[in-house]
Enzyme design. Structure first.
Site, short mmCIF file in Angstrom:
data_model
loop_
_atom_site.label_atom_id
_atom_site.label_comp_id
_atom_site.label_asym_id
_atom_site.label_seq_id
_atom_site.Cartn_x
_atom_site.Cartn_y
_atom_site.Cartn_z
N ARG A 80 46.51 44.80 46.24
CA ARG A 80 45.29 44.06 46.50
C ARG A 80 45.00 44.05 48.00
O ARG A 80 45.91 43.91 48.82
CB ARG A 80 45.45 42.63 45.99
CG ARG A 80 44.19 41.77 46.01
CD ARG A 80 43.16 42.27 45.05
NE ARG A 80 42.16 41.24 44.74
CZ ARG A 80 40.94 41.52 44.28
NH1 ARG A 80 40.57 42.76 44.09
NH2 ARG A 80 40.09 40.54 44.00
N THR A 109 35.07 49.07 39.05
CA THR A 109 36.50 49.10 38.75
C THR A 109 36.76 50.16 37.68
O THR A 109 35.86 50.53 36.93
CB THR A 109 36.97 47.71 38.26
OG1 THR A 109 36.64 46.74 39.26
CG2 THR A 109 38.46 47.66 38.01
N ASP A 131 35.42 38.78 46.70
CA ASP A 131 36.13 38.18 45.58
C ASP A 131 36.72 36.82 45.93
O ASP A 131 37.28 36.14 45.07
CB ASP A 131 37.26 39.10 45.09
CG ASP A 131 36.90 39.81 43.79
OD1 ASP A 131 35.77 39.63 43.30
OD2 ASP A 131 37.75 40.55 43.27
N SER A 148 42.20 38.16 41.69
CA SER A 148 41.67 39.32 40.96
C SER A 148 41.74 39.08 39.47
O SER A 148 42.69 38.48 38.96
CB SER A 148 42.48 40.57 41.30
OG SER A 148 42.05 41.67 40.52
N SER A 149 40.74 39.58 38.76
CA SER A 149 40.79 39.58 37.29
C SER A 149 41.51 40.79 36.74
O SER A 149 41.80 40.86 35.54
CB SER A 149 39.37 39.53 36.71
OG SER A 149 38.77 38.29 36.97
N GLY A 193 35.65 45.43 34.57
CA GLY A 193 34.72 44.45 34.02
C GLY A 193 34.54 43.20 34.84
O GLY A 193 33.98 42.22 34.33
#
Length: 587
Positions: free
Chosen positions: A118, A400, A440, A465-466, A487
């Site tokens: 990340r 993504t 984000d 983060s997702s 997504g």
């Protein structure tokens, strides 16, 4: 511990399965004997899952990965090749200028490891990074600014993982991507659609220079696009390793581009040089007869496990994809999960994320029991160890990709990779787009009473983060499957939909991915309304689930499950989401 062997973990896993404890920083199965003749017994009788298998968002990337596997490369070797090609042919989604989370299964040891690539905020970042004149910037202005770019992490992650799991020389993994960049590749319809956008990142001066032909027209599907600057960058990285990216010409170009207007950013060469990926433990939890493993925070994998834990206590989930009760339960559990995720998950180096509390059996049971009577937006709960942080104002747009790889030895990679928005910040350096990952973070660092948001900006911090790549094991710790999706914040809904459809409803992977998406967050129910039958939509509306067209980035699920075919043989049931351009292939 960062990872552990199956032998050492069996006693712990057996205890965890019986007591409902969360498994942190470990891997493997419980060593519990399934009942004869049960589904678990069939899984237990399976031979070891082996590749080659690759599923990714573009056929050129899949072929590059398979080529590495044919040459005796490992799953991680192939991941380097796949990412290098994706950054060229699918630059709207991922690339060298972005970040990623990778899950790795080691077949020889039974270890599951997560790698955190990340991006990080620059040393000069403050909680008011996206403030101007005392107020938060508009989201679009923030994305297009230099302030949105963090120190890229994807290259460092790949170098760390390949150094530990690679079989081939690093320098030999970039050949296909470099060739395609120099000779050109055919623009796909999806990329062409992004190029045709009339505003935003597709219309920055960098994007215009890249996507405009000599005659002044834009590239369209079927055109051949060349990127010699990207080829030069790959050649440098192949020869010099990750150091060539984080020091020298490439880092200077990144920092110089970020420092340009409008709204220059503060990311420096020193920030880029200081970037370090993190090898973290995998979060693993039993689910039915399986064990599901995801990355720990700042990934939101814990939210996937929380939803699955609640689903295991919710009988309606088992009624299947034609059941309005099953979809209603799935939606209500999502709302509870998202409320907790948004409140508590952040960078664990800066905030105390109550991972154990969010997966505590009593807490999970207390949350699940609220689902049938939940009306309106769910409030976050009070998990053991949780600090009730301020409200979150984070937006997570499109941009993504996800891929899954299994090599001939049975090692596997599940990796979600991103530049955040479509074409990231719209700025390019050294032939690739730069991320806008710092958007984000929560734009609002505080609430009215001064309490901090868990996902507020801070120097050196990684935004929440997702992305939550998944590895699936059986209770003996053997590889059963892997999947994941892009997504934005809807990743959590897409991944859990696929897991429920495959593990609970027994659907083939392609059918599981093709099911309608339903994203329930706050008081909104976004959905692929064209994929729900009118009767099912009406039945959901009668239960208070009024579907609206999905405003989230759509899914791009890729993955596979190891299954016994009708002829008795075991093989990969793999698929790529039909909403995008990916393919899934074995050799």
């Amino acid at each position: 511990m960062r990872h552990a062997s199956l032998t050492a973990l069996r006693p712990l896993l057996a205890l965890a399965v019986g007591a409902g404890l969360m498994l942190a920083g470990c891997a493997g199965g419980a060593g519990i004997a399934p009942a004869p003749g049960s589904a678990a017994s069939a899984v237990a009788a399976a031979p070891q899952a082996r590749g080659p298998f690759v599923a990714a968002a573009n056929p050129l990337a899949v072929e590059a990965g398979l080529k590495v596997l044919r040459q005796g490369g490992s799953a991680v070797d192939a991941a380097v090749a796949v990412q290098a090609v994706l950054g060229l042919v699918e630059p709207q989604s991922s690339g060298l200028g972005g970040g990623a989370f990778m899950m790795v299964f080691d077949a020889a040891t039974g270890e599951v490891t997560s790698y955190d690539g990340r991006e990080t905020a620059p040393n000069a970042a403050t909680p008011e990074l996206f403030y101007e004149n005392g107020r938060p910037l508009g989201f679009g202005d923030a994305v297009l600014s230099g302030r949105s770019t963090g120190a890229p992490g994807a290259v460092a992650l790949l170098a760390m993982a390949q150094g530990e799991h690679g079989q081939l020389a690093w320098r030999d993994l970039f050949g296909d991507a470099e060739r395609l960049a120099r000779d050109g590749f055919v623009v796909s319809p999806r990329l062409a659609g992004m190029i045709a956008a009339r505003s935003g990142q597709a219309r920055t001066r960098w994007a215009n220079a890249y996507f405009t032909k000599a005659d002044g027209s834009r590239y369209v599907a079927g055109d051949v696009l060349r990127n010699p600057a990207y080829a030069d960058t790959l050649a440098e990285i192949a020869a010099g390793g990750a150091d060539a990216f984080y020091h020298g010409r490439i880092a200077r170009e990144i920092a110089s581009t970020v420092a340009e207007g409008p709204r220059p950013g503060a990311l420096t060469e020193a920030d880029i040089a200081a970037y370090q990926p993190i090898e973290r433990g995998a979060l693993c939890r039993p689910y039915r007869i399986y064990v599901v493993c995801v990355p720990p925070p700042p990934s939101s994998g814990v939210a996937v496990l929380q939803l699955l834990a609640m689903a295991e206590l919710t009988p309606d989930i088992l009624e299947g994809p034609a059941s309005a009760d099953a979809w209603t339960a799935f939606a209500q559990l999502q709302r509870l999960m998202y409320a907790d995720r948004d409140r508590y998950v952040g960078d664990p180096a800066f905030v105390g994320v109550p991972v154990q509390g969010l997966l505590d059996p009593d807490y999970v049971a207390a949350r699940a029991v609220q689902a049938p009577t939940l009306v309106g937006a769910a409030e976050p709960g009070f998990p053991p160890g949780g600090v009730f942080a301020g409200p979150d104002a984070t937006q997570e747009p499109a941009g993504t990709s996800h891929f899954v790889i299994v090599d001939a030895a049975g090692n596997a990679v599940s990796m979600t990779t991103t530049v955040e928005s479509v074409f990231g910040s719209g700025r390019m350096a050294a032939g690739f787009f730069l991320n806008n990952q710092l958007t984000d973070f929560s734009f609002e660092p505080l609430r009215a009473d001064g309490q901090p948001a868990a996902n507020a900006v801070a120097a050196g911090k990684r935004p929440r983060s997702s992305m939550s790549p998944v590895i699936i094991l059986d209770r003996q710790g053997r590889l059963v499957g892997a999947l994941g999706s892009p997504g934005g914040s809807a990743i959590l809904a897409y991944n859990t939909k696929a897991l429920v459809a495959v593990l609970d409803w027994g659907l083939p992977m392609a059918e599981a991915f093709a099911l309608p998406n339903l994203v329930a967050k706050g008081d909104d129910f976004g959905a692929d309304t064209d994929r729900f039958t009118p009767d099912l939509q009406a039945a959901l509306a009668a239960r208070g689930i009024q579907l609206r067209p999905n405003a989230s980035e759509n899914s791009g699920l890729h993955g596979a499950i190891w299954r016994q075919a009708s002829d008795g043989t075991w093989r990969w049931d793999g698929a790529a989401d039909d909403r995008r351009e990916g393919v899934a292939r074995t050799d």
